[in-house]
Design a protein around this motif. Structure first.
Motif, PDB file in Angstrom:
ATOM      1  N   ASP A 157      -3.550  -4.411 -11.200  1.00  0.00           N
ATOM      2  CA  ASP A 157      -3.727  -5.646 -11.974  1.00  0.00           C
ATOM      3  C   ASP A 157      -2.545  -5.892 -12.900  1.00  0.00           C
ATOM      4  OD1 ASP A 157      -6.216  -6.098 -10.806  1.00  0.00           O
ATOM      5  OD2 ASP A 157      -7.251  -4.921 -12.329  1.00  0.00           O
ATOM      6  N   ARG A 158      -1.360  -5.637 -12.404  1.00  0.00           N
ATOM      7  CA  ARG A 158      -0.148  -5.819 -13.181  1.00  0.00           C
ATOM      8  C   ARG A 158       0.898  -6.557 -12.354  1.00  0.00           C
ATOM      9  NH1 ARG A 158      -2.997  -4.896 -16.807  1.00  0.00           N
ATOM     10  NH2 ARG A 158      -2.951  -3.172 -18.319  1.00  0.00           N
ATOM     11  N   ILE A 159       1.816  -7.186 -13.064  1.00  0.00           N
ATOM     12  CA  ILE A 159       3.020  -7.743 -12.458  1.00  0.00           C
ATOM     13  C   ILE A 159       4.177  -6.849 -12.882  1.00  0.00           C
ATOM     14  CG2 ILE A 159       4.644  -9.686 -12.483  1.00  0.00           C
ATOM     15  CD1 ILE A 159       2.172 -11.494 -12.976  1.00  0.00           C
ATOM     16  N   VAL A 160       5.061  -6.555 -11.964  1.00  0.00           N
ATOM     17  CA  VAL A 160       6.233  -5.738 -12.241  1.00  0.00           C
ATOM     18  C   VAL A 160       7.470  -6.628 -12.172  1.00  0.00           C
ATOM     19  CG1 VAL A 160       7.508  -3.652 -11.623  1.00  0.00           C
ATOM     20  CG2 VAL A 160       5.064  -3.812 -11.097  1.00  0.00           C
ATOM     21  N   SER A 161       8.385  -6.446 -13.116  1.00  0.00           N
ATOM     22  CA  SER A 161       9.640  -7.195 -13.076  1.00  0.00           C
ATOM     23  C   SER A 161      10.803  -6.280 -13.422  1.00  0.00           C
ATOM     24  CB  SER A 161       9.614  -8.381 -14.045  1.00  0.00           C
ATOM     25  OG  SER A 161       9.666  -7.949 -15.399  1.00  0.00           O
ATOM     26  N   ASN A 175      15.565 -10.379 -12.053  1.00  0.00           N
ATOM     27  CA  ASN A 175      16.111 -10.333 -10.694  1.00  0.00           C
ATOM     28  C   ASN A 175      15.041 -10.208  -9.612  1.00  0.00           C
ATOM     29  OD1 ASN A 175      18.783 -10.477 -11.604  1.00  0.00           O
ATOM     30  ND2 ASN A 175      18.923  -8.264 -11.858  1.00  0.00           N
ATOM     31  N   ASP A 176      13.903  -9.574  -9.931  1.00  0.00           N
ATOM     32  CA  ASP A 176      12.842  -9.446  -8.924  1.00  0.00           C
ATOM     33  C   ASP A 176      11.500  -9.304  -9.636  1.00  0.00           C
ATOM     34  OD1 ASP A 176      11.743  -9.396  -6.411  1.00  0.00           O
ATOM     35  OD2 ASP A 176      12.161  -7.269  -6.026  1.00  0.00           O
ATOM     36  N   VAL A 177      10.459  -9.833  -9.007  1.00  0.00           N
ATOM     37  CA  VAL A 177       9.092  -9.743  -9.526  1.00  0.00           C
ATOM     38  C   VAL A 177       8.160  -9.353  -8.393  1.00  0.00           C
ATOM     39  CG1 VAL A 177       9.380 -11.408 -11.410  1.00  0.00           C
ATOM     40  CG2 VAL A 177       8.732 -12.226  -9.133  1.00  0.00           C
ATOM     41  N   ALA A 178       7.034  -8.707  -8.734  1.00  0.00           N
ATOM     42  CA  ALA A 178       6.061  -8.308  -7.716  1.00  0.00           C
ATOM     43  C   ALA A 178       4.691  -8.136  -8.354  1.00  0.00           C
ATOM     44  CB  ALA A 178       6.484  -7.012  -7.031  1.00  0.00           C
ATOM     45  N   PHE A 179       3.652  -8.617  -7.659  1.00  0.00           N
ATOM     46  CA  PHE A 179       2.278  -8.286  -8.040  1.00  0.00           C
ATOM     47  C   PHE A 179       2.004  -6.850  -7.596  1.00  0.00           C
ATOM     48  CE2 PHE A 179       1.701 -12.913  -8.075  1.00  0.00           C
ATOM     49  CZ  PHE A 179       0.881 -13.074  -9.191  1.00  0.00           C
ATOM     50  N   HIS A 180       1.536  -6.019  -8.536  1.00  0.00           N
ATOM     51  CA  HIS A 180       1.140  -4.673  -8.126  1.00  0.00           C
ATOM     52  C   HIS A 180      -0.199  -4.788  -7.405  1.00  0.00           C
ATOM     53  CE1 HIS A 180       0.178  -0.445  -8.123  1.00  0.00           C
ATOM     54  NE2 HIS A 180       1.383  -0.169  -8.577  1.00  0.00           N
ATOM     55  N   ASP A 193       4.066   0.437  -2.222  1.00  0.00           N
ATOM     56  CA  ASP A 193       3.167   0.808  -1.124  1.00  0.00           C
ATOM     57  C   ASP A 193       1.726   0.723  -1.634  1.00  0.00           C
ATOM     58  OD1 ASP A 193       1.835   1.815   1.032  1.00  0.00           O
ATOM     59  OD2 ASP A 193       2.561   3.876   0.797  1.00  0.00           O
ATOM     60  N   PRO A 194       0.913  -0.209  -1.133  1.00  0.00           N
ATOM     61  CA  PRO A 194      -0.454  -0.373  -1.649  1.00  0.00           C
ATOM     62  C   PRO A 194      -1.376   0.796  -1.352  1.00  0.00           C
ATOM     63  CG  PRO A 194      -0.111  -1.744   0.290  1.00  0.00           C
ATOM     64  CD  PRO A 194       1.229  -1.179  -0.075  1.00  0.00           C
ATOM     65  N   LYS A 195      -1.051   1.618  -0.365  1.00  0.00           N
ATOM     66  CA  LYS A 195      -1.924   2.739  -0.013  1.00  0.00           C
ATOM     67  C   LYS A 195      -1.751   3.918  -0.956  1.00  0.00           C
ATOM     68  CE  LYS A 195      -2.243   1.584   4.903  1.00  0.00           C
ATOM     69  NZ  LYS A 195      -2.006   2.058   6.287  1.00  0.00           N
ATOM     70  N   SER A 196      -0.524   4.147  -1.383  1.00  0.00           N
ATOM     71  CA  SER A 196      -0.243   5.321  -2.215  1.00  0.00           C
ATOM     72  C   SER A 196       0.077   4.965  -3.660  1.00  0.00           C
ATOM     73  CB  SER A 196       0.927   6.108  -1.632  1.00  0.00           C
ATOM     74  OG  SER A 196       2.124   5.343  -1.688  1.00  0.00           O
ATOM     75  N   ASP A 197       0.256   3.672  -3.955  1.00  0.00           N
ATOM     76  CA  ASP A 197       0.678   3.212  -5.286  1.00  0.00           C
ATOM     77  C   ASP A 197       2.098   3.631  -5.625  1.00  0.00           C
ATOM     78  OD1 ASP A 197      -1.481   1.728  -5.931  1.00  0.00           O
ATOM     79  OD2 ASP A 197      -2.325   3.081  -7.403  1.00  0.00           O
ATOM     80  N   MET A 198       2.831   4.148  -4.659  1.00  0.00           N
ATOM     81  CA  MET A 198       4.213   4.524  -4.897  1.00  0.00           C
ATOM     82  C   MET A 198       5.073   3.263  -4.989  1.00  0.00           C
ATOM     83  SD  MET A 198       4.563   7.838  -5.105  1.00  0.00           S
ATOM     84  CE  MET A 198       6.262   8.169  -4.649  1.00  0.00           C
ATOM     85  N   MET A 199       6.002   3.287  -5.937  1.00  0.00           N
ATOM     86  CA  MET A 199       6.874   2.138  -6.148  1.00  0.00           C
ATOM     87  C   MET A 199       8.323   2.604  -6.159  1.00  0.00           C
ATOM     88  SD  MET A 199       6.751  -0.645  -9.274  1.00  0.00           S
ATOM     89  CE  MET A 199       6.872   0.637 -10.554  1.00  0.00           C
TER      90      MET A 199
END
Length: 200
Positions: free
Chosen positions: A127-131, A118-123, A167-173
């Motif tokens: 260096d990971r992809i999240v799905s 349903n959704d994908v994102a480059f972390h 959030d790229p600054k905090s790595d919070m997802m």
């Protein structure tokens, strides 16, 4: 968040640089010059008993790679044991995740999944992809090669997830889906909390 907005803006710019959006998506057809192996070709083709769709796209910070996620629906029929002339319709869903090199429009690696994506994102930092898909699994993939399968996973509160925000600054997802819960993760896969959003 800001990073994903910039990535999607890059994707829009890429599509705008083509003659038209229609010509870009037409380039995904099997008659195009895309470099597809015989096995990966089946992901983007439809037969009499299957159909596929793209549900989500994200672009890496370099704007060189896109990750594509979607689903494959298989239709079939089987004969009833009590009446062989009676056909029983049945179907099941699977999914896929694939990497595409944008400058060359080449589908490089792919992997099929048990769930429909349903959704994908480059972390942005790991260096990971999240799905996420139509189950409660949050999957992590090698961003250079998804063909090796998942390199990690975690579990969401929702039985089916639809949205990823990082959030790229905090790595919070944050991940949300069916129901009123939003799951918060730190780093890659460590769930910190689940927030219930009460709309009353």
């Amino acid at each position: 968040m800001a990073f994903r907005s910039a990535a999607r803006s890059s994707m829009r710019s890429f599509l705008a640089s083509s003659n038209s959006c229609a010509s870009f998506f037409a380039s995904l057809s099997l008659s195009s010059s895309l470099s597809l192996s015989s096995s990966s070709s089946s992901l983007f083709s439809t037969s009499n008993n299957s159909s596929s769709w793209v549900s989500s796209v994200d672009v890496d910070p370099s704007a060189q790679w896109a990750v594509i996620g979607g689903g494959i629906e298989y239709h079939g029929s089987s004969s009833s044991s009590s009446n062989k002339s009676k056909q029983i319709s049945k179907h099941h869903d699977n999914g896929f995740i694939s990497l595409m090199n944008l400058p060359t429009r080449t589908l490089s690696t792919f992997s099929t999944t048990r769930e429909s994506i349903n959704d994908v994102a480059f972390h942005p930092t790991q260096d990971r992809i999240v799905s996420v898909g139509n189950n409660n699994i949050v999957s992590f993939w090698n961003q250079l090669d998804v063909s090796g399968g998942r390199v990690g996973r975690s579990w969401s509160t929702s039985p089916s997830s639809y949205s990823i925000a990082i959030d790229p600054k905090s790595d919070m997802m944050a991940i949300s889906g069916i129901g009123s819960y939003v799951d918060c993760f730190s780093n890659v896969g460590t769930k910190l909390s689940s927030l219930s959003i009460d709309m009353k």
